[in-house]
Write a protein that holds these residues in place. Sequence first.
Motif, PDB file in Angstrom:
ATOM      1  N   ARG A  34       0.838  -1.208   0.000  1.00 36.86           N
ATOM      2  CA  ARG A  34       0.000   0.000   0.000  1.00 36.86           C
ATOM      3  C   ARG A  34       0.869   1.253   0.000  1.00 36.86           C
TER       4      ARG A  34
ATOM      5  N   ILE B 102       2.376   1.868  -3.431  1.00 37.58           N
ATOM      6  CA  ILE B 102       1.389   2.457  -4.352  1.00 37.58           C
ATOM      7  C   ILE B 102       1.288   3.964  -4.106  1.00 37.58           C
TER       8      ILE B 102
ATOM      9  N   ALA C 228      -6.044   6.521  -7.678  1.00 38.02           N
ATOM     10  CA  ALA C 228      -5.399   5.467  -6.884  1.00 38.02           C
ATOM     11  C   ALA C 228      -4.776   6.057  -5.608  1.00 38.02           C
ATOM     12  N   HIS C 229      -4.113   7.204  -5.752  1.00 37.37           N
ATOM     13  CA  HIS C 229      -3.475   7.869  -4.615  1.00 37.37           C
ATOM     14  C   HIS C 229      -4.523   8.224  -3.558  1.00 37.37           C
TER      15      HIS C 229
ATOM     16  N   ASP D  50      -6.229   4.882  -2.034  1.00 36.44           N
ATOM     17  CA  ASP D  50      -5.283   4.186  -1.162  1.00 36.44           C
ATOM     18  C   ASP D  50      -5.127   4.967   0.144  1.00 36.44           C
TER      19      ASP D  50
ATOM     20  N   TYR E 148      -8.137   4.480   2.367  1.00 37.50           N
ATOM     21  CA  TYR E 148      -8.107   3.162   3.017  1.00 37.50           C
ATOM     22  C   TYR E 148      -7.104   3.157   4.182  1.00 37.50           C
TER      23      TYR E 148
END
Lengths: 248, 216
Positions: B6, B9, B68-69, B72, B75
């Motif tokens: 994670r 990423i 995505a940034h 992520d 989360y």
Amino acid sequence: MKLHLKIWRQKNAETTGKLVDYTVEDVNPHMSFLEMLDHLNEKLILADDEPVEFDHDCREGICGQCGIMINGIAHGPLKNTTTCQLHMREFKDGDKIFIEPFQTAVFSVRKDLKVDRSAFDRIISAGGFVSVNTGQAPEANTTRITHDTTEAAFDSAACIGCGACVATCKNGSAVLFTAAKISQLAQLPQGREERTLRVFNMVKQMDEEGFGNCSNTEACQIECPQNISVLNIARMNYEYNRARILRK
Amino acid sequence: MNTLTRKIIMCLTGLFLCFFLIIHFLGNLQLFLPAEEAQKSFNAYSHFLSGNPFIKIISYGLYACIIAHALDALYITIQNKKSGGAFKHDKRDRASKWYTRNMGILGFVILLFLVLHFQNFWYYYKFGSLSLDQSGNKDLYTLVVISFQQWWIVLIYVLSMLALFYHLVHGVHSATRTLGVFHPKYVRWIQKTGVLYAVVICLGFALMPIYIYFTY
């Protein structure tokens, strides 16, 4: 000295605790923080009260057993010091002191100030070791290591596993602990043999225990009694990325 | 997905966005040219970017990285809120800087800014009816000038750049840590370079609306 304490009292792991007020008198400034708690406990026992339970062992700052949040800071206000090496001269007469356990999502309270840190042991079991065949001890100078390398590895190995990093981290992350153990072995030729598997297994175990993610606030190093460097975390990341690339 | 995956990423998408900021910044430097020249060259540059298939592919990568940034980060932040300790008396903040602890909030501010920024320029350029300049290119430059005549838009842009500054100072440092740079000498240099990068990018971007506000 006279001190007003607010101590976390919790009967067992199943119940919830609360802060209870205590006042201790005749505190000697030369007492360590734990001796001050001993002093309080003697009074509690004499008054037929239940003493405050806390973890401790060597009381000389090397075992990593003691660990309490003192006034909201792991191991108290003095930097690079364990709770047992913190002395009451750091406080003033009439001070109010909050005393709480290192409680996080993973470190659950067992009783009063004692928390369950066995997750650390399981991370070590997952890979924090070097496999050797039993038998004759090898000749001491077979593996040559420079003095600087051993010193650097020892700086990482100085982690006593007290859990102050986890308690201090806003995310409850155990990355500094895990990274210190991984780097210690990654720096030595004996440890390098199993470096790939080690970093995978230890990080996996750390995740399974439920620790948080590292966000590089670097608070862990600041409050670490051993001043374990956050560069260990960088080295663990290097080890992990390397292992990820080289994995067959 | 484990914690280090994670993190990587976050790191790679973040570094790509950092790289994009350099290109975006260099292109936008044209706004500091004298008005007539700026209008001509800025509009021609925008036209070149919007028609180029290579840029189109890069831009899709860019949108993917932003999403995505952000996802992520969301989360990780939720997970971290659950795993962190909570104390009745908490002084843990003495050991770290506020912006390192609040990357989520800074990132959210930047995300809101991006929505506004896209609406201001990208949306109008793509779907609005812009007049054409003398060379026949869509006149994005005039739209920029008109937008930055409003003081509140200038203020939002400047404040957003401040949020971006703190986000970048910690972000670049954090990304190189995730990549695994552990040599103390290079860590020091990279940290300094990261701060310099954040200062140049954010100060430069913040000066663009200010410059236009005060020169027109």
